[in-house]
Design an enzyme around this catalytic site. Structure first.
Site, PDB file in Angstrom:
ATOM      1  N   LYS A  42       0.802  -1.218   0.000  1.00 27.17           N
ATOM      2  CA  LYS A  42       0.000   0.000   0.000  1.00 27.17           C
ATOM      3  C   LYS A  42       0.844   1.283   0.000  1.00 27.17           C
ATOM      4  CE  LYS A  42      -3.704  -0.180  -0.443  1.00 27.17           C
ATOM      5  NZ  LYS A  42      -4.810  -0.609  -1.343  1.00 27.17           N
TER       6      LYS A  42
HETATM    7  N1  PMP Z   1      -3.410  -7.619   1.557  1.00 26.40           N
HETATM    8  C1  PMP Z   1      -3.134  -6.696   2.480  1.00 26.40           C
HETATM    9  C2  PMP Z   1      -2.371  -7.093   3.686  1.00 26.40           C
HETATM   10  C3  PMP Z   1      -3.596  -5.376   2.313  1.00 26.40           C
HETATM   11  O1  PMP Z   1      -3.343  -4.444   3.256  1.00 26.40           O
HETATM   12  C4  PMP Z   1      -4.331  -5.049   1.167  1.00 26.40           C
HETATM   13  C5  PMP Z   1      -4.893  -3.678   1.031  1.00 26.40           C
HETATM   14  N2  PMP Z   1      -6.097  -3.515   1.782  1.00 26.40           N
HETATM   15  C6  PMP Z   1      -4.586  -6.053   0.229  1.00 26.40           C
HETATM   16  C7  PMP Z   1      -4.092  -7.315   0.447  1.00 26.40           C
HETATM   17  C8  PMP Z   1      -5.396  -5.796  -1.019  1.00 26.40           C
HETATM   18  O2  PMP Z   1      -4.774  -4.891  -1.883  1.00 26.40           O
HETATM   19  P1  PMP Z   1      -5.645  -3.932  -2.804  1.00 26.40           P
HETATM   20  O3  PMP Z   1      -6.334  -2.943  -1.901  1.00 26.40           O
HETATM   21  O4  PMP Z   1      -4.687  -3.287  -3.718  1.00 26.40           O
HETATM   22  O5  PMP Z   1      -6.646  -4.785  -3.517  1.00 26.40           O
END
Ligand code: PMP
Length: 472
Positions: A42
C-alpha cells in the site's frame, strides 16, 4: 543513495518459491511487497494518490490527509505525509490491533476510532466518518483508496512494468488478492496490454468473501476480500476494482491461508501476512495446472510482523479452532461433533421467528441450552468470532411477546474454546459458572456444548466437526 524514503517505494524483488512450489510444473515467484518502507504494497498506492492530489490541487501544502484504513494504507499515507509535510488522520474500526494503532501514531498520524459493526450507510461507518472529517478539517483531503483512480494507476505505472521486466516478458499467470482491487486491477491492466492479452489474471479471495462468490460472511484473513453487513442496503464494489480484467477467482479457506503462511516462514524463510497466504495458496493451485514453460507471479502484500499475535501464535490458533489437538487426547471437537450444529438464527429476528427455529429442530425450550444469534458483521481488522452477536437462553424466549426483536435480549457470547483444545484443560480454564461453551472450528462456531458434558469426556476421537447450520 536516495534522496528520501519515498524514492525506495516499489522496485521490490521477485523471489522463487523453491521449496513450497517444489515439484509443480511451473515455477512460482513471489513479489516481495513487504520490503517496501511501510512493509506493504500500500505504500505504492499511498504515494501515487498523494502525488496525484498535489498535481490536481486537491491537496495543498500543509494540508491534512484523511483516510479510512485498516492499517497498511494508513501507514503508507503516514509515511508520505511525514516526508512531504502534511498532517495525517487515520479513521479505524475500534477493534483494530493496538500494534497497528501504535505504528500509525509513531509516524505522527492522528488516529480516530469508530465502532466496527456498522452498516455502510451509517454516518459513523469508517468511510463516511473519514469523509466527514476530511470536509470539516481545513485543508483536508480524503485519499479514498476505494474509488481513487490513482490507486490502480500506481500499479499500471510501476508494479506491472516491474514484473514484466523482471521476468523478461515470461510471466504467464499473475495472482493477487483483492481488497480495494487496486493491485490486481492496475497490474493486470499493464500485463494484459504488454502481453497482448495472453497473461492470465487470477484473483485470490477468502472463501466467504463476495468477490469470489462467497456469501459475504466474515473470515479470519485480514485486509483482503469483501464482506457484507446484513443491514447494508446496496453492496457497492470499489471503483478501484475492475472485475473484467480478472480471468478467474480462486476461493481459499482461512485454514489453507494460515497453513500457507506457516509454510512460507518455515520452508522459505519468508515471514508474510495472512493475505499473502491466501494469494500463494491460489498461486500453487495455478502452478499445479500450468505447463513447464509457464511462469507464475504472486503478490505478497505485507509482512508477517504485524500478525505475530494471530497467525503465528499457537494460543490464538488453538482458541480459534485452527489447530488440531494431540491425537490421543480427548478434545472439545469430539464433544462438538456429538452435539452437532447449534441452533442458530441471524439478526434481525423476532421471538416468534426464533421459536420457529427451535421447533423446526424438535428441540424443547427446557433444554437449558442457548440459541446462537448471528450478526453477519465483521471488520477486516476487527475480526474476533465471526457472525455471533450473542446467545439467548431458550427458556427466555417463552417470556417474550411474539413480535419482540431479539437484539435487546442478547447475552454476550460466553467464552469460546477451540475444537483442538484438550477437554480437561478447557474445563479448568473456563469460569465454572459458564453453562455452555461455544466451540470454534476454523474460526466459526461449530457447536455449543453443555458444560456438564465436559465431565463425561471419554468419547472417541470423532470425525470432522460439522459446520454451523443457519436455519434462517
Ligand atoms: N493484503 C493486504 C495485507 C492489504 O493491506 C491489502 C490492502 N487492503 C490487500 C491485500 C489488497 O490490496 P488492494 O487494496 O490493492 O486490492
Amino acid at each position: 543513495m536516495h534522496e528520501s524514503v519515498l524514492d525506495v517505494i516499489g522496485g521490490t524483488p521477485l523471489i522463487r518459491l523453491g521449496r513450497v512450489g517444489a515439484g509443480l510444473p511451473a515455477p512460482v515467484y513471489l513479489k516481495a511487497e513487504f520490503l517496501n518502507p511501510g512493509m506493504s504494497v500500500k505504500d505504492r498506492a499511498a504515494l501515487a494518490m498523494v502525488l496525484a492530489a498535489e498535481k490536481s490541487g486537491g491537496l495543498r501544502p500543509g494540508g491534512t490527509i484523511v483516510e479510512s484504513t485498516s492499517g497498511n494504507t494508513g501507514i503508507g499515507l503516514a509515511i508520505v505525509a511525514a516526508r512531504r509535510g502534511y498532517q495525517c488522520i487515520a479513521v479505524l474500526p475500534d477493534k483494530t490491533s493496538p500494534d497497528k494503532i501504535a505504528v500509525l501514531r509513531a509516524y505522527g498520524a492522528r488516529v480516530v476510532l469508530t465502532p466496527a459493526a456498522l452498516p455502510a450507510e451509517h454516518p459513523e461507518h469508517v468511510r463516511n466518518l473519514a469523509q466527514t472529517i476530511s470536509m470539516r478539517t481545513p485543508g483536508g483531503w480524503l485519499a479514498d483508496q476505494y474509488d481513487n483512480p490513482a490507486n490502480p494507476q500506481a500499479h499500471v505505472e510501476a508494479t506491472g512494468p516491474e514484473i514484466w521486466e523482471q521476468t523478461q516478458g515470461r510471466v504467464t499467470h499473475f495472482v493477487a488478492g483483492i481488497g480495494t482491487g487496486g493491485t490486481i486491477t492496475g497490474t493486470a491492466r499493464y500485463l494484459k496490454q504488454a502481453s497482448a492479452g495472453s497473461v492470465r489474471v487470477i484473483g485470490a479471495d477468502p472463501h466467504s468473501s463476495v468477490y469470489g462468490g462467497g456469501d459475504g460472511s466474515p473470515y479470519a484473513v485480514e485486509a483482503v476480500g469483501h464482506y457484507l453487513h446484513p443491514e447494508t442496503a446496496r453492496d457497492v464494489w470499489p471503483l478501484s476494482y475492475d472485475e473484467a480484467l480478472v480471468d478467474r477467482v480462486e476461493r481459499i479457506g482461512d485454514r489453507e491461508s494460515i497453513t500457507t503462511v506457516h509454510r512460507l516462514a518455515r520452508e522459505e524463510g519468508l515471514l508474510v501476512g495472512g493475505s499473502s497466504g491466501t494469494a500463494v495458496a491460489a498461486a500453487l493451485r495455478v502452478a499445479r495446472d500450468a505447463a513447464p514453460s509457464d511462469l507464475v507471479v504472486v503478490i505478497a502484500p505485507d509482512s508477517g510482523r504485524g500478525y505475530l499475535s494471530r497467525y503465528f501464535n499457537d494460543e490464538w490458533l488453538l482458541a480459534m479452532g485452527f489447530q488440531d489437538g494431540a491425537p490421543d487426547t480427548p478434545v472439545l471437537g469430539d464433544l462438538a461433533a456429538a452435539a452437532g450444529a447449534p441452533l442458530a438464527i441471524a439478526l434481525p429476528a423476532t421471538a416468534i421467528e426464533a421459536l420457529a427455529v427451535v421447533a423446526s429442530r424438535g428441540s424443547g425450550l427446557e433444554d437449558g441450552l442457548a440459541l446462537v444469534v448471528l450478526n453477519r458483521t465483521g471488520g477486516d481488522e476487527t475480526w474476533a468470532v465471526p457472525d455471533v452477536a450473542g446467545v439467548l437462553p431458550l427458556a427466555e424466549l417463552r417470556a417474550l411477546p411474539d413480535d419482540e426483536p431479539l437484539g435487546p435480549y442478547l447475552r454476550p457470547l460466553p467464552s469460546t474454546a477451540g475444537s483442538g483444545e484438550a477437554i480437561a484443560e478447557a474445563d479448568a480454564r473456563l469460569d465454572p459458572d459458564q453453562r455452555w461453551i461455544p466451540v470454534l472450528h476454523d474460526g466459526r462456531i461449530a457447536a455449543v456444548v453443555a458444560r456438564s458434558d465436559l465431565a463425561r469426556s471419554h468419547l472417541a476421537v470423532a470425525a470432522a466437526v460439522p459446520g454451523i447450520e443457519e436455519v434462517r
